[in-house]
Enzyme design. Structure first.
Site, PDB file in Angstrom:
ATOM      1  N   ARG A 269     -31.322 -28.754   8.905  1.00  4.64           N
ATOM      2  CA  ARG A 269     -31.655 -29.380  10.193  1.00  4.64           C
ATOM      3  C   ARG A 269     -30.346 -29.746  10.906  1.00  4.64           C
ATOM      4  O   ARG A 269     -30.097 -30.907  11.231  1.00  4.64           O
ATOM      5  CB  ARG A 269     -32.519 -30.621   9.971  1.00  4.64           C
ATOM      6  CG  ARG A 269     -33.704 -30.446   9.043  1.00  4.64           C
ATOM      7  CD  ARG A 269     -34.634 -29.330   9.452  1.00  4.64           C
ATOM      8  NE  ARG A 269     -35.462 -29.621  10.584  1.00  4.64           N
ATOM      9  CZ  ARG A 269     -36.650 -30.199  10.537  1.00  4.64           C
ATOM     10  NH1 ARG A 269     -37.147 -30.570   9.383  1.00  4.64           N
ATOM     11  NH2 ARG A 269     -37.359 -30.392  11.625  1.00  4.64           N
TER      12      ARG A 269
ATOM     13  N   GLN B 180     -30.520 -25.175  14.925  1.00  5.34           N
ATOM     14  CA  GLN B 180     -31.705 -25.583  15.693  1.00  5.34           C
ATOM     15  C   GLN B 180     -32.455 -24.411  16.312  1.00  5.34           C
ATOM     16  O   GLN B 180     -33.669 -24.415  16.388  1.00  5.34           O
ATOM     17  CB  GLN B 180     -31.279 -26.527  16.806  1.00  5.34           C
ATOM     18  CG  GLN B 180     -31.295 -27.976  16.376  1.00  5.34           C
ATOM     19  CD  GLN B 180     -31.196 -28.916  17.561  1.00  5.34           C
ATOM     20  OE1 GLN B 180     -31.976 -28.827  18.479  1.00  5.34           O
ATOM     21  NE2 GLN B 180     -30.228 -29.802  17.519  1.00  5.34           N
TER      22      GLN B 180
ATOM     23  N   ASP C  27     -34.916 -23.085  13.861  1.00  4.44           N
ATOM     24  CA  ASP C  27     -35.608 -24.125  13.105  1.00  4.44           C
ATOM     25  C   ASP C  27     -37.112 -24.105  13.418  1.00  4.44           C
ATOM     26  O   ASP C  27     -37.584 -24.743  14.351  1.00  4.44           O
ATOM     27  CB  ASP C  27     -34.974 -25.481  13.464  1.00  4.44           C
ATOM     28  CG  ASP C  27     -35.540 -26.638  12.674  1.00  4.44           C
ATOM     29  OD1 ASP C  27     -36.562 -26.452  11.978  1.00  4.44           O
ATOM     30  OD2 ASP C  27     -34.981 -27.736  12.757  1.00  4.44           O
TER      31      ASP C  27
ATOM     32  N   SER D 215     -39.074 -27.450  13.361  1.00  4.42           N
ATOM     33  CA  SER D 215     -38.994 -28.215  14.610  1.00  4.42           C
ATOM     34  C   SER D 215     -39.868 -27.604  15.691  1.00  4.42           C
ATOM     35  O   SER D 215     -40.625 -28.313  16.353  1.00  4.42           O
ATOM     36  CB  SER D 215     -37.547 -28.257  15.123  1.00  4.42           C
ATOM     37  OG  SER D 215     -36.792 -29.124  14.337  1.00  4.42           O
TER      38      SER D 215
ATOM     39  N   TYR E 264     -34.068 -36.464   6.231  1.00  3.84           N
ATOM     40  CA  TYR E 264     -35.449 -36.679   5.792  1.00  3.84           C
ATOM     41  C   TYR E 264     -35.600 -38.086   5.218  1.00  3.84           C
ATOM     42  O   TYR E 264     -34.655 -38.641   4.651  1.00  3.84           O
ATOM     43  CB  TYR E 264     -35.831 -35.648   4.721  1.00  3.84           C
ATOM     44  CG  TYR E 264     -35.924 -34.240   5.255  1.00  3.84           C
ATOM     45  CD1 TYR E 264     -36.934 -33.880   6.143  1.00  3.84           C
ATOM     46  CD2 TYR E 264     -35.018 -33.262   4.874  1.00  3.84           C
ATOM     47  CE1 TYR E 264     -37.025 -32.596   6.642  1.00  3.84           C
ATOM     48  CE2 TYR E 264     -35.097 -31.967   5.365  1.00  3.84           C
ATOM     49  CZ  TYR E 264     -36.110 -31.644   6.257  1.00  3.84           C
ATOM     50  OH  TYR E 264     -36.202 -30.372   6.745  1.00  3.84           O
TER      51      TYR E 264
HETATM   52  P1  NAD Z   1     -40.856 -34.897   8.514  1.00  2.36           P
HETATM   53  O1  NAD Z   1     -41.904 -33.971   9.014  1.00  2.36           O
HETATM   54  O2  NAD Z   1     -40.257 -34.647   7.181  1.00  2.36           O
HETATM   55  O3  NAD Z   1     -41.462 -36.385   8.489  1.00  2.36           O
HETATM   56  C1  NAD Z   1     -42.032 -36.948   9.644  1.00  2.36           C
HETATM   57  C2  NAD Z   1     -41.613 -38.383   9.785  1.00  2.36           C
HETATM   58  O4  NAD Z   1     -42.295 -39.179   8.830  1.00  2.36           O
HETATM   59  C3  NAD Z   1     -40.127 -38.647   9.568  1.00  2.36           C
HETATM   60  O5  NAD Z   1     -39.573 -39.218  10.727  1.00  2.36           O
HETATM   61  C4  NAD Z   1     -40.100 -39.610   8.381  1.00  2.36           C
HETATM   62  O6  NAD Z   1     -39.047 -40.552   8.475  1.00  2.36           O
HETATM   63  C5  NAD Z   1     -41.451 -40.265   8.503  1.00  2.36           C
HETATM   64  N1  NAD Z   1     -41.947 -40.982   7.309  1.00  2.36           N
HETATM   65  C6  NAD Z   1     -41.839 -40.664   5.990  1.00  2.36           C
HETATM   66  N2  NAD Z   1     -42.423 -41.605   5.235  1.00  2.36           N
HETATM   67  C7  NAD Z   1     -42.942 -42.538   6.087  1.00  2.36           C
HETATM   68  C8  NAD Z   1     -43.691 -43.724   5.909  1.00  2.36           C
HETATM   69  N3  NAD Z   1     -44.016 -44.200   4.698  1.00  2.36           N
HETATM   70  N4  NAD Z   1     -44.048 -44.406   7.023  1.00  2.36           N
HETATM   71  C9  NAD Z   1     -43.718 -43.985   8.260  1.00  2.36           C
HETATM   72  N5  NAD Z   1     -43.017 -42.857   8.492  1.00  2.36           N
HETATM   73  C10 NAD Z   1     -42.633 -42.145   7.414  1.00  2.36           C
HETATM   74  O7  NAD Z   1     -39.697 -35.060   9.584  1.00  2.36           O
HETATM   75  P2  NAD Z   1     -39.137 -33.978  10.618  1.00  2.36           P
HETATM   76  O8  NAD Z   1     -39.827 -34.102  11.905  1.00  2.36           O
HETATM   77  O9  NAD Z   1     -39.131 -32.648   9.947  1.00  2.36           O
HETATM   78  O10 NAD Z   1     -37.656 -34.498  10.825  1.00  2.36           O
HETATM   79  C11 NAD Z   1     -36.801 -34.666   9.681  1.00  2.36           C
HETATM   80  C12 NAD Z   1     -35.414 -35.042  10.103  1.00  2.36           C
HETATM   81  O11 NAD Z   1     -34.755 -33.924  10.666  1.00  2.36           O
HETATM   82  C13 NAD Z   1     -35.324 -36.139  11.155  1.00  2.36           C
HETATM   83  O12 NAD Z   1     -34.247 -36.977  10.827  1.00  2.36           O
HETATM   84  C14 NAD Z   1     -35.044 -35.393  12.417  1.00  2.36           C
HETATM   85  O13 NAD Z   1     -34.388 -36.183  13.374  1.00  2.36           O
HETATM   86  C15 NAD Z   1     -34.157 -34.321  11.866  1.00  2.36           C
HETATM   87  N6  NAD Z   1     -34.071 -33.139  12.736  1.00  2.36           N
HETATM   88  C16 NAD Z   1     -32.840 -32.688  13.073  1.00  2.36           C
HETATM   89  C17 NAD Z   1     -32.729 -31.566  13.848  1.00  2.36           C
HETATM   90  C18 NAD Z   1     -31.403 -31.050  14.212  1.00  2.36           C
HETATM   91  O14 NAD Z   1     -30.438 -31.772  14.322  1.00  2.36           O
HETATM   92  N7  NAD Z   1     -31.297 -29.769  14.340  1.00  2.36           N
HETATM   93  C19 NAD Z   1     -33.856 -30.890  14.285  1.00  2.36           C
HETATM   94  C20 NAD Z   1     -35.092 -31.379  13.912  1.00  2.36           C
HETATM   95  C21 NAD Z   1     -35.198 -32.498  13.103  1.00  2.36           C
END
Ligand code: NAD
Length: 371
Positions: A121, A126, A129, A132, A227
């Site tokens: 990520r 991106q 990805d 996303s 994550y």
């Molecule tokens: P994900 O699908 O793994 O999880 C969804 C959300 O659930 C997350 O925000 C997580 O913190 C939350 N979560 C987990 N346990 C929880 C709980 N008990 N209660 C409430 N919330 C809870 O997450 P995602 O959307 O795949 O994103 C993962 C990470 O990747 C994030 O930090 C996001 O900002 C990052 N990201 C970065 C890029 C990039 O820079 N290219 C692109 C996309 C996502």
């Protein structure tokens, strides 16, 4: 010239196609011989003729054994992999944490397997990805799904017949899907609150005009990839207590809380659902990986005895297949282009993105978590 093969998805629930004609055309111009299994694009609005008109060839499923690069949305079966050409490359959502036998089948067939879930990520990755691009759409679709079944309107309305209050949405888990769910619900006029265990999210929630629900559950954190880390059972209990009042007052709850490579946390208990008002709606977007909500069932809609609807759709983005395919396809094309050097696609295992994405290479499983 290398041959690319686009599979027509086998799962009858799948509506997306891994490569749309616009990207087939770009790859053809870059020197690929693009072959598309007949009917692959129909559910997302692309006919065989659309592919032929951009220079692609329409073929049958037997072509899989001739292709150098095979792409799909969902994972293939072990039987299919055994027919792939030795040295060929496969790219899809392989679900490797749950599909060890399949990853072994790739290694046994000496086919290189790349899993979209394993793309880092990072900013540079991106553009490829898929998690996303598809989660973003799923977040949008989750809100539309709830809005289409709830018995009231979302926005505030001041009319001669009285004032209608806005609906209250509660978004639990504010990653990519959660942020889009907040933005969509706000656009439709709902009042939105949200919670995530990663404190960095608070600012993002506020910037979308929603309220961040503050719950003290002690030390939380995130992995190097961003994550969430798993909570202890005691912390989950503190989270439940902290959320109970907001849940009871919410008209719609959308849960997206996931833990990468692990079972989703069970956050909303049966007791919390029982405290909600009749006619309320819950969309459990983590239902496939175990579910955030007690009583949710994959691909089923459950009505509880107190009249709460729990929606367990497993692939919400498949409800907008044309857009979802357009984004998935761009991710596929970007992956191919990123690893094309001097006109040739190269499996560069020194590259951090390739190294992370590839789970089987040279007859071996390359990530010990999948052995
Ligand atoms: P994900 O699908 O793994 O999880 C969804 C959300 O659930 C997350 O925000 C997580 O913190 C939350 N979560 C987990 N346990 C929880 C709980 N008990 N209660 C409430 N919330 C809870 O997450 P995602 O959307 O795949 O994103 C993962 C990470 O990747 C994030 O930090 C996001 O900002 C990052 N990201 C970065 C890029 C990039 O820079 N290219 C692109 C996309 C996502």
């Amino acid at each position: 010239m290398k041959t690319l093969y686009v599979i027509s998805e086998r799962d009858p629930r799948e509506t997306r196609v891994a490569l749309i004609p616009a990207d087939a055309e770009k790859l053809s111009k870059a020197g690929w011989h693009v072959n598309v299994e007949s009917g692959a694009g129909v559910k997302s609005g692309f006919s065989d003729a659309d592919y032929q008109s951009v220079g692609a060839t329409v073929v049958g499923s037997a072509f899989a054994s001739e292709a150098d690069f095979i792409v799909s949305v969902r994972k293939p079966s072990e039987a299919e992999v055994s027919k792939y050409k030795k040295g060929s490359f496969h790219l899809s959502l392989l679900d490797p944490f749950n599909e060890k036998a399949l990853i072994k089948a790739f290694a046994d067939a000496e086919v290189t397997a790349a899993s979209f879930e394993m793309i880092p990520r990072s900013s540079i990755a991106q553009k490829m990805d898929v998690l996303s691009s598809q989660s973003n759409l799923a977040g949008y679709c989750g809100v539309i799904r709830a809005a289409s079944v709830i018995n009231r309107i979302l926005p505030m309305m001041m009319t001669p017949a009285g004032t209608i209050s806005p609906l209250k949405f509660f978004i639990v888990g504010v990653g990519v899907a959660g942020l889009q769910a907040i933005a969509t619900a706000k656009r439709l006029g709902a009042r939105v609150e949200a919670f995530d265990t990663r404190p960095v999210v608070e600012e993002q929630v506020r910037s979308l005009g929603a309220k961040f629900v503050k719950i003290d559950i002690g030390e939380t954190g995130q992995t190097a990839q961003g994550y969430a880390k798993a909570l202890t059972p005691e912390q989950i209990e503190m989270q439940r207590k902290g959320m109970a009042k907001v849940c009871a007052q919410s008209d719609v709850i959308i849960t997206t809380a996931k833990l990468f490579g692990r079972k989703a946390p069970r956050i909303i208990s049966g007791e919390m659902v029982a405290a909600m008002k009749p006619g309320s709606v819950i969309v459990d977007m983590a239902v496939e990986s175990g579910g955030n909500v007690e009583g949710s069932k994959p691909d089923e809609t459950v009505i509880t005895p107190n009249g709460v609807m729990i929606i367990g759709d497993t692939c919400l983005e498949a409800r907008v297949p044309a857009t979802a395919s357009q984004m998935y396809s761009a991710n596929v094309r970007n992956f191919i282009e990123h690893f094309t050097r001097d006109g040739e696609f190269k499996v560069d295992m020194e590259d951090p993105i390739m190294k992370s994405a590839v789970v089987a290479y040279g007859g071996k499983i390359t990530d010990e978590r999948f052995m």
